[in-house]
Design a protein around this motif. Structure first.
Motif, mmCIF file in Angstrom:
data_model
loop_
_atom_site.group_PDB
_atom_site.id
_atom_site.type_symbol
_atom_site.label_atom_id
_atom_site.label_comp_id
_atom_site.label_asym_id
_atom_site.label_seq_id
_atom_site.Cartn_x
_atom_site.Cartn_y
_atom_site.Cartn_z
ATOM 1 N N ARG A 223 38.976 39.593 40.914
ATOM 2 C CA ARG A 223 39.399 38.230 41.251
ATOM 3 C C ARG A 223 39.729 38.129 42.739
ATOM 4 N NH1 ARG A 223 42.694 35.528 36.811
ATOM 5 N NH2 ARG A 223 40.565 34.964 36.227
ATOM 6 N N ALA A 224 40.360 39.167 43.265
ATOM 7 C CA ALA A 224 40.681 39.174 44.693
ATOM 8 C C ALA A 224 39.415 39.243 45.540
ATOM 9 C CB ALA A 224 41.582 40.365 45.003
ATOM 10 N N GLN A 225 38.468 40.067 45.118
ATOM 11 C CA GLN A 225 37.211 40.194 45.864
ATOM 12 C C GLN A 225 36.473 38.865 45.948
ATOM 13 O OE1 GLN A 225 34.569 43.188 44.218
ATOM 14 N NE2 GLN A 225 32.781 42.240 45.177
ATOM 15 N N TRP A 226 36.382 38.168 44.828
ATOM 16 C CA TRP A 226 35.635 36.912 44.818
ATOM 17 C C TRP A 226 36.398 35.794 45.525
ATOM 18 C CZ3 TRP A 226 34.480 37.755 38.935
ATOM 19 C CH2 TRP A 226 33.566 38.811 38.809
ATOM 20 N N ALA A 227 37.744 35.839 45.430
ATOM 21 C CA ALA A 227 38.538 34.845 46.156
ATOM 22 C C ALA A 227 38.388 35.036 47.665
ATOM 23 C CB ALA A 227 40.004 34.958 45.748
ATOM 24 N N GLN A 228 38.337 36.293 48.094
ATOM 25 C CA GLN A 228 38.157 36.575 49.521
ATOM 26 C C GLN A 228 36.783 36.106 49.998
ATOM 27 O OE1 GLN A 228 38.928 40.660 50.499
ATOM 28 N NE2 GLN A 228 38.901 40.289 52.706
ATOM 29 N N ALA A 236 43.561 35.970 46.986
ATOM 30 C CA ALA A 236 43.128 37.366 46.988
ATOM 31 C C ALA A 236 44.325 38.302 47.167
ATOM 32 C CB ALA A 236 42.102 37.592 48.094
ATOM 33 N N SER A 239 46.522 38.370 44.032
ATOM 34 C CA SER A 239 45.914 39.141 42.944
ATOM 35 C C SER A 239 46.098 40.639 43.173
ATOM 36 C CB SER A 239 44.436 38.793 42.823
ATOM 37 O OG SER A 239 44.255 37.434 42.496
#
Length: 390
Positions: A223-228, A236, A239
């Protein structure tokens, strides 16, 4: 008188025919008895060859025993298993299919033969035929074993919907807990959706992963990777830092990324204080790297690295001290030479090792390439694990 004479001729003839018939039957019975005597002898010879790891001779002996007594079911299983172990899957399939073709085979033996046939297909890589064979066993005494194999097939074919359903069914059968695996399957499914541009479905899959395993680390990292990637740095960071609330020992996997996000958000001092506190609570070389990345003062970086080395005397910590020397403490050429020596010593120690099978890798894996286990890697490299063990 003529009638009486006829009977006198017929009776001796009938007697002679009966005697000849009995002799033929006796010979046949004798042959069958001899064959049945030979069958167990050949069987025991086969077992002896197996104990001596002479598989070729064992196969010859079992074939001889089957020829002498083709109705013996156990001989078929022994021979089929030998063929499978030797990688002769086609011959193993023929043996077990021959068993299944018998109309007089008891139900228990039939299910056992079906399981052996499914194992033949699975080992041969014929996953579609193996899946069909295992599906036929779902209402048998081997249902749990078949479901476990079906779960492995789902993983190999990356059919994550089936994997989730089969793992849930295994859990209902009280064969163990599968929540961690189910969470990983949802993560794999989320990655598929994200790669295909289905962001809403990907986020729903991550929600399902966290519902299956509320302490899951991988869903938070994804979730953090995709938010970033979307530019939502605050989400990110949130998370990633939430990992500290569920599994603090895994925070090391996200520590450097947390430091980078704090830099991008202009929160260097807050991030530095937060990371220093976590470094004291859960020491790890990656957390040290994150602190060194955010600390703007060279002297402070040197003190931090030296303090970590004093409490954690590892080559990884020594390498950080050499990378961040105190101003004027070491001649640069000497420091470079020392770093090279440490790098050589660390070459085989900067790896993650699977706790289940021992497979080593430079990067962290959620799914072990060796034993196919899920979350079997500790979040520490070998050098740190040896230090913790001592």
């Amino acid at each position: 008188m003529e009638f009486d004479l006829w009977w006198l001729l017929v009776l001796p003839l009938m007697f002679a025919l009966g005697w000849l018939a009995s002799r033929v039957d006796l010979r046949q019975v004798g042959k069958e008895r001899a064959l049945r005597r030979d069958a167990p002898q050949a069987y025991y010879r086969g077992l002896n060859h197996l104990l001596n790891e002479q598989q070729d001779k064992a196969i010859d002996a079992f074939i001889e025993a089957m020829t002498a007594d083709p109705d013996t079911v156990d001989l078929h299983f022994a021979l089929g298993n030998l063929f499978r172990r030797r990688g002769e899957y086609e011959r193993a399939v023929r043996v077990h299919q021959n068993l299944l073709s018998r109309a007089d085979l008891p139900r228990e033996a039939r299910e056992r033969a079906q399981l052996a046939l499914a194992q033949d297909f699975f080992k041969a890589g014929l996953l579609d035929r193996a899946e069909t064979a295992y599906e036929d066993l779902r209402r048998s005494a081997y249902a749990s074993q078949a479901l476990t194999s079906l779960l492995q097939i789902s993983e190999r074919t990356q059919d994550w919907h089936k994997a989730i359903a089969r793992a849930a069914e295994l859990e209902l059968r009280a064969t163990g807990t599968y929540q961690r695996q189910i969470a990983q399957y949802w993560c794999e499914l989320a990655a598929q959706h994200q790669a295909a541009g289905r962001e809403a479905e990907a986020q729903q899959a991550l929600d399902a992963a966290l519902q299956a395993s509320p302490q899951g680390v991988r869903p938070r990292m994804l979730r953090a990777q995709w938010a970033q990637q979307r530019g939502d740095l605050a989400l990110a960071l949130q998370s990633l830092e939430s990992i500290d609330l569920v599994q603090p020992e895994f925070l090391a996997l996200a520590a450097v990324q947390i430091a980078q996000l704090r830099q991008q958000l202009g929160q260097v001092q807050e991030g530095l204080a937060w990371l220093r506190q976590r470094l004291e609570q859960t020491p790890a070389i990656d957390l040290l790297d994150a602190v060194l990345l955010l600390d703007p003062d060279p002297a402070s970086r040197a003190r931090c690295a030296q303090g970590y080395l004093q409490s954690h005397r590892s080559l990884l910590a020594l390498k950080r001290v050499l990378e961040h020397p105190a101003p004027g403490a070491v001649v640069p050429e000497v420091a470079t030479a020392m770093q090279g020596a440490v790098d050589n010593a660390l070459r085989s120690r900067q790896r993650y090792r699977c706790a289940a099978c021992g497979f080593e890798a430079r990067q962290y894996f959620w799914h072990c390439p060796g034993c196919q286990g899920w979350e079997t890697y500790p979040p520490r490299r070998l050098e740190e694990l040896s230090l913790l063990g001592s």
